[in-house]
Design an enzyme around this catalytic site. Structure first.
Site, PDB file in Angstrom:
ATOM      1  N   TYR A  53       0.847  -1.224   0.015  1.00  0.00           N
ATOM      2  CA  TYR A  53       0.115  -0.061   0.082  1.00  0.00           C
ATOM      3  C   TYR A  53       0.780   1.304   0.018  1.00  0.00           C
ATOM      4  CZ  TYR A  53      -4.282  -2.976   0.294  1.00  0.00           C
ATOM      5  OH  TYR A  53      -5.383  -3.782  -0.013  1.00  0.00           O
ATOM      6  N   ARG A  56       1.484   1.840  -3.517  1.00  0.00           N
ATOM      7  CA  ARG A  56       0.165   2.285  -4.488  1.00  0.00           C
ATOM      8  C   ARG A  56       0.095   3.796  -3.909  1.00  0.00           C
ATOM      9  NH1 ARG A  56      -4.804  -1.366  -3.733  1.00  0.00           N
ATOM     10  NH2 ARG A  56      -5.454   0.235  -5.575  1.00  0.00           N
ATOM     11  N   GLN A  88     -15.102   2.349  -6.384  1.00  0.00           N
ATOM     12  CA  GLN A  88     -14.632   1.247  -5.666  1.00  0.00           C
ATOM     13  C   GLN A  88     -13.234   1.681  -5.558  1.00  0.00           C
ATOM     14  OE1 GLN A  88     -16.203  -1.404  -8.876  1.00  0.00           O
ATOM     15  NE2 GLN A  88     -16.132  -2.845  -7.223  1.00  0.00           N
ATOM     16  N   ASN A  89     -12.654   2.725  -6.294  1.00  0.00           N
ATOM     17  CA  ASN A  89     -11.054   3.028  -6.464  1.00  0.00           C
ATOM     18  C   ASN A  89     -10.682   3.736  -4.888  1.00  0.00           C
ATOM     19  OD1 ASN A  89     -11.256   2.262  -8.879  1.00  0.00           O
ATOM     20  ND2 ASN A  89     -11.506   4.312  -9.738  1.00  0.00           N
ATOM     21  N   HIS A 106     -14.544   1.654  -0.892  1.00  0.00           N
ATOM     22  CA  HIS A 106     -13.546   0.573  -0.466  1.00  0.00           C
ATOM     23  C   HIS A 106     -12.330   1.504   0.389  1.00  0.00           C
ATOM     24  CE1 HIS A 106     -14.746  -2.529  -3.715  1.00  0.00           C
ATOM     25  NE2 HIS A 106     -15.442  -2.529  -2.658  1.00  0.00           N
ATOM     26  N   CYS A 114      -7.021   2.663  12.610  1.00  0.00           N
ATOM     27  CA  CYS A 114      -6.765   1.815  13.830  1.00  0.00           C
ATOM     28  C   CYS A 114      -7.647   0.585  13.970  1.00  0.00           C
ATOM     29  CB  CYS A 114      -6.941   2.717  15.209  1.00  0.00           C
ATOM     30  SG  CYS A 114      -6.373   1.469  16.739  1.00  0.00           S
ATOM     31  N   CYS A 117      -9.150   0.490  17.789  1.00  0.00           N
ATOM     32  CA  CYS A 117     -10.438   1.310  18.365  1.00  0.00           C
ATOM     33  C   CYS A 117     -10.959   2.277  17.314  1.00  0.00           C
ATOM     34  CB  CYS A 117      -9.862   2.644  19.270  1.00  0.00           C
ATOM     35  SG  CYS A 117      -8.778   3.578  18.298  1.00  0.00           S
ATOM     36  N   THR A 173     -15.491  -1.169 -14.377  1.00  0.00           N
ATOM     37  CA  THR A 173     -15.511  -2.036 -13.311  1.00  0.00           C
ATOM     38  C   THR A 173     -16.035  -3.439 -13.928  1.00  0.00           C
ATOM     39  OG1 THR A 173     -16.589  -2.582 -11.067  1.00  0.00           O
ATOM     40  CG2 THR A 173     -18.092  -1.446 -12.787  1.00  0.00           C
ATOM     41  N   LEU A 199     -13.731  -1.171 -21.383  1.00  0.00           N
ATOM     42  CA  LEU A 199     -12.974  -1.483 -22.496  1.00  0.00           C
ATOM     43  C   LEU A 199     -13.716  -2.722 -23.157  1.00  0.00           C
ATOM     44  CD1 LEU A 199      -9.186  -1.099 -21.553  1.00  0.00           C
ATOM     45  CD2 LEU A 199     -10.305  -0.069 -23.603  1.00  0.00           C
TER      46      LEU A 199
END
Length: 233
Positions: A53, A56, A88-89, A106, A114, A117, A173, A199
């Site tokens: 991540y 990304r 969703q991105n 998402h 966290c 908590c 999507t 596409l």
């Protein structure tokens, strides 16, 4: 014009240089879902997940919105009705393109969460295993991204919007991931006009009233111009 509800996936950001997931060479061809996109994978190897991540996050921060993102923002600002963008991105390209009130079902790369908590805060450029939560002090910080097996965000609001939709559009999507893949059925149930822009035809293309194929920067811009009754710029 009524209400337009738009769902976007990785395909709308591909032309901004951000990788898609399920095509050949996509992110899931390079990484195991179980290793980098599940709570169990994070528990096994948090360094691997944070590294995935972090990369990304850096890639997304360097990306620029394309004409499809900007076209949807224009639709929001110029349409006589309500335009709701659900994505969703986990990038921020819709907002960078001028869109507002985007529902990131998402989560976002820009957020930290966290796991103990539930506190949320802006993520640093680089997150590391054992990073502390600023509220509870627990070493349980993770990306604020919804992983497989977790409930997407804003589902009640999204379902309410779909129940009032006059038009539902799905852009870029795959139609393979639920609950988002079921949104077209929700829209069909209220007789909304449904259109898929991709596409290639998705797994659920037959559920749509209309399918438009091509690069998002072409077909989305053309579709928005039609909705606004203007000539494409």
């Amino acid at each position: 014009m009524g209400k337009i509800v738009i769902l976007t996936g990785a395909g709308i950001s591909a032309e901004s240089g951000l990788g898609t997931f399920r095509d050949a060479g996509g992110l899931w061809a390079q990484h195991s879902i179980e290793d980098v996109a599940t709570p169990e994978g994070f528990a096994r190897n948090p360094a691997l997940v944070h590294g995935f991540y972090n990369a990304r996050r850096q890639q997304a921060a360097a990306a620029q919105p394309n004409s499809a993102h900007r076209a949807l923002a224009r639709l929001q600002s110029d349409c006589s009705g309500e335009v709701v963008i659900v994505t969703q991105n986990v990038d921020a390209l819709h907002e960078a393109g001028g869109a507002r009130d985007v529902l990131h079902m998402h989560g976002t790369l820009a957020g930290a969460l966290c796991a103990a908590c539930g506190h949320r805060w802006p993520a640093p450029d680089m997150m590391e295993p054992g990073e502390l939560c600023p509220r509870c002090g627990g070493a349980s910080a993770r990306p604020d991204v919804v992983w497989f097996g977790e409930m997407p965000y804003y589902m009640d609001r999204i379902m309410d919007h779909l129940a009032g939709a006059d038009i539902f559009a799905a852009i870029g999507t795959s139609g393979q991931v639920y609950p988002a893949a079921g949104f077209v059925q929700e829209a069909n149930a209220v007789n909304a006009h449904t259109v898929e822009m991709n596409l290639d035809r998705s797994y659920i293309a037959s559920a749509f009233d209309e399918t438009r194929l091509g690069p998002a920067t072409q077909i989305v811009v053309d579709w928005v111009a039609e909705q606004l009754g203007v000539t494409r710029a």
